[in-house]
Write a protein that holds these residues in place. Structure first.
Motif, short mmCIF file in Angstrom:
data_model
loop_
_atom_site.label_atom_id
_atom_site.label_comp_id
_atom_site.label_asym_id
_atom_site.label_seq_id
_atom_site.Cartn_x
_atom_site.Cartn_y
_atom_site.Cartn_z
N ALA A 66 0.84 -1.20 0.00
CA ALA A 66 0.00 0.00 0.00
C ALA A 66 0.87 1.25 0.00
O ALA A 66 0.62 2.21 -0.73
CB ALA A 66 -0.91 0.00 1.23
N TYR A 67 1.95 1.18 0.80
CA TYR A 67 2.89 2.31 0.87
C TYR A 67 3.49 2.57 -0.52
O TYR A 67 3.55 3.70 -0.99
CB TYR A 67 3.98 1.99 1.88
CG TYR A 67 5.02 3.06 2.02
CD1 TYR A 67 4.83 4.13 2.89
CD2 TYR A 67 6.19 3.01 1.27
CE1 TYR A 67 5.78 5.12 3.01
CE2 TYR A 67 7.14 4.01 1.38
CZ TYR A 67 6.93 5.06 2.25
OH TYR A 67 7.88 6.04 2.36
N GLY A 68 3.88 1.47 -1.18
CA GLY A 68 4.47 1.60 -2.52
C GLY A 68 3.48 2.19 -3.50
O GLY A 68 3.83 3.02 -4.34
N LEU A 69 2.23 1.75 -3.36
CA LEU A 69 1.19 2.26 -4.27
C LEU A 69 1.04 3.77 -4.10
O LEU A 69 1.02 4.53 -5.08
CB LEU A 69 -0.13 1.54 -3.98
CG LEU A 69 -1.25 1.76 -4.98
CD1 LEU A 69 -0.87 1.20 -6.33
CD2 LEU A 69 -2.53 1.10 -4.49
N LEU A 70 0.95 4.20 -2.82
CA LEU A 70 0.80 5.64 -2.56
C LEU A 70 2.04 6.40 -3.02
O LEU A 70 1.94 7.46 -3.64
CB LEU A 70 0.55 5.88 -1.07
CG LEU A 70 -0.81 5.41 -0.59
CD1 LEU A 70 -0.97 5.63 0.92
CD2 LEU A 70 -1.92 6.15 -1.35
N SER A 114 8.65 2.11 -7.48
CA SER A 114 7.44 1.46 -6.99
C SER A 114 6.39 1.38 -8.10
O SER A 114 5.70 0.36 -8.24
CB SER A 114 6.85 2.24 -5.81
OG SER A 114 7.77 2.23 -4.75
N ALA A 115 6.30 2.46 -8.89
CA ALA A 115 5.30 2.46 -9.98
C ALA A 115 5.59 1.31 -10.94
O ALA A 115 4.68 0.54 -11.30
CB ALA A 115 5.34 3.79 -10.72
N ILE A 116 6.86 1.16 -11.34
CA ILE A 116 7.20 0.10 -12.29
C ILE A 116 6.94 -1.27 -11.64
O ILE A 116 6.41 -2.19 -12.27
CB ILE A 116 8.65 0.22 -12.78
CG1 ILE A 116 8.86 1.59 -13.44
CG2 ILE A 116 8.98 -0.89 -13.76
CD1 ILE A 116 10.26 1.83 -13.93
N ALA A 117 7.33 -1.39 -10.36
CA ALA A 117 7.11 -2.66 -9.65
C ALA A 117 5.63 -3.02 -9.67
O ALA A 117 5.26 -4.19 -9.88
CB ALA A 117 7.61 -2.56 -8.22
N ILE A 118 4.78 -2.02 -9.45
CA ILE A 118 3.34 -2.30 -9.41
C ILE A 118 2.82 -2.65 -10.81
O ILE A 118 2.01 -3.57 -10.97
CB ILE A 118 2.59 -1.11 -8.77
CG1 ILE A 118 2.79 -1.22 -7.26
CG2 ILE A 118 1.11 -1.13 -9.12
CD1 ILE A 118 2.52 0.02 -6.51
N ILE A 119 3.33 -1.93 -11.82
CA ILE A 119 2.93 -2.28 -13.20
C ILE A 119 3.31 -3.73 -13.50
O ILE A 119 2.54 -4.51 -14.06
CB ILE A 119 3.60 -1.32 -14.22
CG1 ILE A 119 3.01 0.08 -14.06
CG2 ILE A 119 3.41 -1.83 -15.65
CD1 ILE A 119 3.75 1.15 -14.83
#
Lengths: 298, 355, 275
Positions: A44-48, A264-269
């Motif tokens: 969640a932290y990474g997403l934010l 984090s954005a790339i990790a989430i993608i």
């Protein structure tokens, strides 16, 4: 002043027990705490964090990713190696599993095959650097057999990564396929034979439809492994070129450019793309029969 | 009835043997089966009856001898080219196919035209009385219904021979009796030839035209049910056919072609099977229902009652002789446990074998 | 099972075995290359090395401070194994024995860390760990490794506990066992084989766990596999033979544990239970 509880109402403890929440259920809490603190919270932290880019609006990281070919092409580079390896592993694993299930002593073979999985990609990469090199045994053997005249280039390109993923990925796929194939009741094959089906038709009409759900799960789990390819893409591939996989892009953003938000954005993608493929395969799986693979009721 | 067995006259097994490594599971089996017969292969587990069936079906290659259908060797053919119908112990229904698809599988493999196949499936469904269940998956059926599908699937291809491997062993007692009658009805309706494997002598006796008793991989006796029941060929077959009482002793010559056995201070007369000379060790076998209590002065076997069970119409008791031999007997009235009784049996109902 | 004896079937079978053999030959070849190289004085442009020596093991041991790395590796691995056992087994027991509202969600929560790519969770996790000052430390690495291993223990143990008849526990209660006695005399002996197997699998997996350790480890908290990665990555700085000697040491440590694990578990369990 005492609070009076209506007599008809059972105590909280009893009500919880009725829903099967009691001391035993509480044993769950430590593990849940670990998963929440170390997985859910960071995620969640990474997403934010990914929505608070260094410059630009909240979606700037995502916009940057999907407008820069150097970044969005990493998705295709990753799929380009992970999907063929997964499919090839499955295609090879199926006939071998069908042969091995007839063996009484499978243990030796399964033990040999589990070794490359356990050693992991880093060691396999180090081995392949020598083995597949221009002076390595692989090229030497091909030249000795007269199949090629000069060493072919297998390192620091697509094929190096492909080979390393296949070596760790194939045994993984095979062992799972074997457990699915062994799970099909042998009496079904015998029944089909007495009804006039030869080996090919027994496979096509009986085994394949019963194995599809298992093979789909198998595909997903193998794909998950291969999609995360990182060390071998760096060590054996061309990390700036054709094997610049998405994990490399994420790592570089976070730990080389120190842009944790973009990382984090790339990790989430990466997670989303992977879950999309898995979801797609599982959706197709739902179209098939998924019940037991034995010929009799429980 | 259009589902009918394709014609053949005899199926012959000649010296058929099957070994698993050093183990001889089957040895020198000679057997001829004629068209229209219902033959039961009977024996305890591990006797080779299922091995025999699997060899006939082609699921196990034989290691000795040959199998001939009307004089033509078929033992080298793979199972799919033999064209026999088989009913499996666990039914082996294809779990991902509906009842209709299961029954139609063999027709599909034979490339039978769609409307012809549909007609034959419908007929088979009617034969096993499963109308209205055609579109269910096997998992949605009860055990008895699954068994019917499995029978329909085997007979719909009009096989020259139907092979059944303990088809009733997974059903409960009541359903087993029902299905037993059903199997015989279907056999008669089709004029089929059936080989039926079982370990249950009741099933074999009530279903079969001929029974083949197997033990340790060899045939011990072949005969009509009444022959086996009345005149078993050896001690093992006799014990399997319900001759539960056994007395070991020495033989002496009796009258009218009977031999006498002296044991436990009593003498029992019976029919001699095989050559028994005076003074040879011999075994007398008889059924519980033939052993009854008689007056003490009638000169029977003296024994003490150990236990008595009520069986509805009669009482079955266990009694122990002085030497410790346990005998089971029947009586019309309850007998006190611990009482000393004298038991007797009609010499015509006693079989004496050389020990 | 039906064995086909036609010529076509024999050719097919031969082809399948040939393929299997080819695969195993290549795996053996690449491992043999590493071992031979680590023992060679010089190995260039020939089938076999020019000569053999063991000096690279000594130099690798000193150059890469393998003594320290091995100590750290085993400390980390054993703490991870211990914690995932202590936390995971009770959770698996609760999930196997109780049906409470929201159980499906909880199970999904335990499955996700096993399905999400390690990079996806590793980068945000590393960020969080660095923020709270655990990044690069021993405990940071331990925590990162708990992310897949606790769910792994839970997922592996649930079916194992489910196949133990709950009536056995009921029987122990009926015969007068209190909670402690139930645990001591009934549950522990029955669960022990499963727990042992699960923990050995965690051990083998943690030794080989690269991405999460790589992202969270600092210079003093590197495990063997990460140290190996760095030395391969910086190839050219050290002699190839020295790196290969380190690779052999890594292989031996892993295989010893793998062989121990295989005494208790089936090889197919290493890839996780497929369902």
């Amino acid at each position: 002043m005492a609070i009076s509880i209506p007599a008809s109402r059972p105590k909280l403890r009893q009500r919880l027990a009725l829903r099967q929440i009691d001391g035993v259920t509480l044993l769950l809490l430590p593990a849940l705490l670990v998963v929440v603190l170390l997985f859910v919270y960071p995620f969640a932290y990474g997403l934010l964090l990914s929505l608070r880019p260094k410059v630009g609006g909240f979606a700037a990281n995502y916009i940057a990713f999907f407008t820069d070919p150097y970044l969005y092409n990493t998705i295709f580079a990753t799929l380009n190696v992970s999907v063929p390896v997964t499919v090839l592993s499955l295609i090879l694993a199926l006939p071998i599993a069908f042969r091995v299930r007839l063996l009484k002593h499978q243990r030796l073979l399964t033990t040999i095959l589990v070794i490359p999985i356990t050693l992991g990609t880093v060691l396999v990469a180090e081995g392949l650097l020598n083995y597949l090199g221009p002076q390595g045994w692989f090229n030497r053997t091909l030249i000795w057999l007269g199949l090629i005249h000069s060493p072919i280039r297998l390192l620091h390109n697509y094929w190096g990564v492909f080979a390393s993923l296949l070596i760790t990925g194939f045994p993984f796929t095979f062992l799972m396929t074997l457990s699915y194939v062994s799970g099909v009741d042998p009496a079904l094959e015998r029944a089909a034979a007495t009804l006039g089906a030869n080996a090919g038709r027994r496979f096509w009409h009986i085994f394949l439809p019963l194995l599809v759900p298992g093979l789909a799960i198998n595909f997903c789990l193998s794909f998950v492994q291969n999609f995360s390819v990182f060390p071998s893409a760096v060590l054996l591939g061309a990390p700036a070129g054709e094997t610049r996989v998405i994990a490399i892009a994420a790592y570089q953003a976070a730990f080389e450019h120190y842009d944790y938000s973009m990382g984090s954005a790339i990790a989430i993608i990466m997670g989303v793309v992977q879950l999309l493929v898995v979801g797609l395969v599982l959706a197709v799986r739902n179209l098939f029969y998924r019940g037991s693979t034995t010929g009799a009721k429980g | 009835m259009t589902i009918a067995s394709s014609r053949f006259d005899t199926l012959a097994l000649q010296g058929v043997g099957r070994s698993f490594g050093p183990v001889n599971a089957l040895h020198g089996v000679d057997l001829t089966i004629r068209r229209g017969e219902f033959v039961a292969l009977l024996g305890p587990s591990g006797c080779g009856k299922s091995t025999t069936l699997n060899c006939i079906a082609g699921l196990l290659p034989i290691t000795n001898g040959q199998i001939l259908l009307d004089g033509k060797r078929i033992d080298t053919l793979p199972p799919e080219d033999r064209g026999f119908g088989m009913v499996f112990q666990n039914y082996a229904l294809f779990p991902h196919m509906t009842v209709r698809q299961n029954i139609g599988f063999g027709l599909r493999m034979r490339g039978i035209a769609k409307d012809e196949a549909a007609r034959r499936i419908e007929e088979a469904v009617r034969l096993v009385r499963l109308q209205g269940q055609e579109d269910k998956l096997p998992g949605q059926l009860s055990g008895g219904q699954q068994q019917r599908v499995s029978i329909a699937r085997a007979v719909v291809i009009e096989p020259p021979l139907v092979l059944m491997d303990e088809p009733l062993s997974n059903l409960d007692a009541k359903l087993r009796l029902e299905m037993r009658a059903e199997i015989r009805r279907i056999h008669n309706a089709l004029g089929a030839t059936t080989i039926y494997v079982t370990h249950d002598q009741d099933e074999a006796l009530s279903l079969a035209d001929r029974i083949v008793v197997l033990r340790d991989g060899t045939i011990r006796q072949i005969g009509r049910p009444s022959e086996l029941y009345e005149a078993p060929a050896d001690i093992d077959v006799a014990e399997f056919m319900g001759f539960r009482n056994r007395i070991d002793g020495r033989s002496t010559k009796g009258e009218n072609g009977l031999v006498r056995i002296e044991a436990d201070g009593a003498s029992i007369s019976g029919k001699a099977n095989g050559r028994i000379a005076d003074g040879d060790a011999a075994v007398a076998l008889f059924r519980a229902e033939d052993l009854t209590i008689c007056p003490d002065d009638a000169g029977g076997i003296r024994a003490t009652v150990d236990a008595v069970e009520y069986r509805g119409r009669e009482f079955v008791g266990l009694a122990r002789t002085k030497s410790g031999t346990v005998l089971s007997f029947t009586s019309e009235t309850a007998t006190e446990v611990g009482r000393d009784v004298t038991l007797s049996v009609d010499p015509g109902r006693v079989l004496v074998f050389p020990a | 099972m039906i064995r086909d004896t036609t010529i076509g079937a024999k050719l097919w079978s031969a082809a399948v075995w040939l393929l299997t053999g080819f695969f195993i030959l290549n795996v053996a070849g690449l491992m043999a290359t590493v071992v031979l190289s680590s023992l060679s004085t010089r190995w260039l442009q020939s089938w076999l090395p020019a000569g053999f020596t063991t000096k690279w093991y000594i130099s690798a041991w000193n150059e890469f401070q393998l003594g320290n790395v091995l100590t750290v590796t085993f400390e980390i691995v054993f703490v991870v194994v211990l914690l995932s056992g202590l936390v995971g087994v009770p959770a698996a027991y609760a999930l196997a024995r109780r049906n409470f509202p929201g159980k499906k969600l909880v199970i999904l929560l335990f499955l996700l860390p096993l399905l999400v790519p390690p990079m996806t969770i590793g980068i945000p996790l590393a960020t969080v760990l660095y923020q709270v000052g655990l990044g690069g430390t021993f405990w940071g690495v331990v925590f990162a490794n708990l992310v897949p291993s606790v769910p792994f223990v839970v997922v592996v143990m649930i079916p194992f506990i489910e196949q133990i008849d709950p009536k056995i526990e009921a029987a122990a209660h009926v015969f007068g066992a209190n909670v402690f006695q139930l645990f001591r005399y009934v549950l522990v002996p029955m669960l022990l084989p499963g727990v042992l197997a699960a923990l050995l699998l965690v051990l083998v997996r943690t030794i080989a766990m690269f991405e999460l350790t790589f992202l969270t480890a600092g210079p003093t908290s590197q495990t063997l596999v990460v140290a190996l990665y760095y030395s391969v990555f910086a190839a050219g700085v050290r002699a190839v033979q020295s790196i290969d000697a380190m690779a052999v040491i890594y292989t031996v440590t892993t295989l010893v544990w793998l062989l121990i694990a295989l005494r208790f578990v089936n090889p197919t369990q290493i890839v996780g239970r497929a369902r």
